[in-house]
Design an enzyme around this catalytic site. Structure first.
Site, PDB file in Angstrom:
ATOM      1  N   ASP A   6       1.040  -1.243   0.087  1.00 20.34           N
ATOM      2  CA  ASP A   6      -0.009   0.123  -0.061  1.00 20.34           C
ATOM      3  C   ASP A   6       0.934   1.406   0.040  1.00 20.34           C
ATOM      4  OD1 ASP A   6      -2.913   0.956   0.606  1.00 20.34           O
ATOM      5  OD2 ASP A   6      -1.695   1.962   1.748  1.00 20.34           O
ATOM      6  N   ASP A  43      23.004   1.232  -7.653  1.00 24.04           N
ATOM      7  CA  ASP A  43      23.011  -0.226  -7.250  1.00 24.04           C
ATOM      8  C   ASP A  43      24.289  -0.953  -7.585  1.00 24.04           C
ATOM      9  OD1 ASP A  43      22.376  -2.483  -5.564  1.00 24.04           O
ATOM     10  OD2 ASP A  43      20.178  -2.420  -6.254  1.00 24.04           O
TER      11      ASP A  43
END
Length: 673
Positions: A249, A375
């Protein structure tokens, strides 16, 4: 180098009559030009550097020239000092600053930096020859040893031409699950639920408190950057990295991300000497992984948006920006089809190469001014084994591993150029400054562009006070990391995060001690300490108590990360060891099943075999028994829905939350007692 606590600052500053050593001025504060002796003296703690005197005050001679340079003047602002130092750096030093390497350790058999002592000779070369001064640590060991090792690194840094201090980063260390490349070993740090557990509790104040405690523990051992939190949304139930998120959510995740960062950085007003820089990740849409396969792998390099819901995945990052997050890490993956958001069309390359995503959207629309950190491995080559998997019988390894998705056929030089042009400031897992040097020398990048990134990196080091007080108190570290108060708060969070899914006949909380219990996945000594008698069969028990995990498959054993990650089915099936134990436990009069949910388990065929079901997101046996006996109460609500079947999982859309047709348990479900 001796322990920090065994030294005093052996300079005239310690003998100066009337010097005020207590407070000092923060690196980001103070006057930009006032040299009055009324200024309180900065307390440097231990240092190997000589001192420069001016107006009755002492300053570190970082560049060893016997003069006070503006960047050495702790009275000046972080901005002024960063600009001054930038102007003194060579091209090689600037390129080195843009590397974020892996701190090498002795006797490293993995190639990933795991071990208990740093390889100081290798670090000396990286710091003083290649000018690299940011590293991730994956080192374990007790807190005092970690702190002592860190101090040795800072001594090496003081030997460099400009005395630029080293920044040390870490993957999360305060949770239960250790997966190389996603989290780090605990080394005695207080042990909390995974971030999913904080989402289940839904208390931003608690999450902020966790961040504050983790911040203190990190700083005690010299870790000044946190490679967290994950703002990714768990909208694809099969995805391997759900356990590090705050669920599916966006509104819940946004609030939790903001609180987490405020805890680590010490508020929402920017970095200070008491901050750990938070690196929010992975910008953006990483949770919408196609078929749930993860972007560490060549076969999982795609994210997908069949529900046209990319903008929804940006919302949690708004919480990070509200908290003034210091750094953002782009995702490996890229959309499998064209995606346009707010008039910006993304390029179909890994996010670390996408100018639309980094410059137009992140810096443009959202006004982000911090450091963009790639990353790990985006500039590295991905060899044949990395692309196709190793041949049968050959174990996968990090040799030949890279994540240059969308740029697989480019040269390393081309990858660096494209990434910096896109907006990248620093390269995770890289120790190759020569490529940035070549790029400038060949006219592919301007030195002025590198200056933008170098300034941002230096500014944060100054704001954190690393130039003035880089060392830590190693003896104190062991009294901070994992202390009794922190552990008690962590244990309470473990209890609160549990979600009660089923409680037939109000079996929980259990009746008093003295009952016979059959255990699976539980330490018998813990059960006995609560007054229970452990028996050898379910039939002989009053109640069976089991700890199991969400099912998974290893669908890609010939890929490095595919061999470690949980992929595929979420359903309990015959032959699954945990499911066989659940069926066996059903022979007891009552059975209680606690399921560790790193992904949303399908419990359709577990409901009828268990009297009570508890979901956990990382918990100790002690916390579990506290809840079972009523000493603590489960307060969690599901941070994602639990599907009723794999058929419905396969039919849902990867980028849309709460969208299986008939969830067994909806998002936000949770009973109480």
């Amino acid at each position: 180098m001796k322990s920090h606590t065994q030294h005093v600052l052996k300079t005239s500053v310690m003998m100066m009559a009337g010097a005020l050593l207590a407070a000092g001025l923060a690196a980001c504060g103070g006057s930009d030009g006032d040299s009055s002796s009324s200024q309180p003296q900065q307390d440097f703690g231990y240092t190997t550097l000589s001192m420069v005197s001016q107006s009755g005050l002492q300053f570190k001679d970082m560049n060893k020239d016997g003069k006070l340079e503006p960047y050495e003047d702790w009275r000046l602002s972080a901005d002024v000092r960063a600009h001054d130092l930038l102007g003194r750096m060579t091209l090689a030093e600037k390129a080195g600053l843009m590397m974020h390497g892996t701190a090498p350790v002795l006797n490293d058999t993995t190639g990933a930096g795991t071990g208990s002592a740093y390889d100081l000779d290798a670090l000396k070369a990286l710091i003083n020859t290649q000018d690299i001064n940011t590293f991730i640590t994956r080192m374990g060991g007790d807190a005092q040893a970690m702190a002592e090792q860190y101090n040795k690194i800072q001594t090496l840094a003081e030997q460099s031409r400009l005395g630029i201090p080293v920044s040390i980063s870490s993957d999360p260390r305060n949770h239960f699950q250790y997966v190389l490349g996603a989290s780090a070993g605990g080394s005695g740090f207080s042990q909390w639920p995974e971030t999913l557990g904080f989402a289940a509790i839904g208390d931003a104040t608690l999450t902020r408190r966790f961040g504050d405690i983790a911040r203190q523990e990190y700083l005690a051992v010299g870790i000044t950057q946190a490679l967290s939190p994950q703002a990714d949304l768990a909208t694809e139930p099969r995805w391997a990295r759900i356990n590090g998120t705050f669920g599916e959510d966006a509104d819940l995740a946004k609030a939790q991300v903001q609180a987490y960062i405020e805890g680590f950085q010490g508020g929402s007003t920017g970095l200070t000497p008491s901050s750990v820089v938070a690196v929010v990740k992975h910008w953006a849409g990483y949770g919408a992984s196609k078929t749930g396969f993860d972007g560490h792998n060549y076969y999982g390099r795609f994210i997908t948006f069949p529900g046209n819901n990319f903008a929804y995945h940006l919302k949690p990052f708004e919480g990070a920006f509200a908290a003034n997050v210091g750094s953002v890490m782009p995702t490996y993956a890229f959309p499998d089809t064209s995606v346009t958001v707010d008039g910006v069309t993304l390029e179909q390359v890994g996010a670390g190469f996408d100018k639309a995503l980094l410059t137009d959207l992140l810096r443009g629309k959202y006004g982000f001014k911090g450091v963009i950190l790639s990353d790990w491995g985006i500039t590295s080559d991905c060899d044949t084994n990395c692309i196709n998997g190793t041949p049968a019988g050959v174990a996968p390894s990090f040799i030949g591993f890279g994540t240059p998705w969308g740029m697989e056929n480019a040269t390393k030089l081309q990858r660096y150029v494209k990434s910096v042009t896109a907006g990248m400031d620093q390269f995770g897992g890289a120790t190759e400054p020569e490529f940035l040097i070549q790029a400038v020398q060949q006219g592919l990048l301007t030195e002025a562009r590198l200056d933008e990134s170098v300034y941002r990196i230096l500014l944060q080091k100054f704001q954190q006070g690393l130039f003035d007080h880089p060392y830590v108190d190693a003896a104190k570290a062991k009294t901070v990391v994992g202390n009794a108060q922190f552990q008690a708060e962590a244990l309470d969070a473990q209890r609160r995060a549990m979600v009660l899914l089923q409680n037939t006949g109000n079996v929980l909380p259990l009746a008093g001690a003295g009952q016979k219990v059959w255990l699976y996945g539980v330490d018998p000594a813990v059960a006995q300490s609560y007054g229970y008698t452990v028996v050898s069969t379910p039939q002989a028990a009053d109640v069976a108590i089991l700890r199991v995990s969400t099912p998974y498959e290893t669908l890609h054993p010939n890929y490095m990360f595919g061999s470690m990650q949980h992929e595929g089915s979420l359903a309990f099936v015959d032959g699954n060891k945990d499911y066989e134990a659940i069926k066996q436990a059903a022979l007891a009069p009552k059975s209680i099943v606690s399921v560790y949910m790193d992904r949303p388990a399908i419990l359709t065929n577990v409901q009828d075999k268990a009297t009570a079901i508890l979901a956990n997101f990382g918990t100790s046996d002690v916390a579990l028994f506290d809840v079972l006996t009523g000493k603590g109460k489960p307060q969690g609500k599901l941070p994602f829905e639990l599907p009723s079947s794999m058929a419905e999982v396969e039919a849902q859309l990867e980028d849309v939350p709460h969208d299986t047709a008939h969830p067994l348990y909806p998002f936000g479900f949770g009973l109480s007692y």
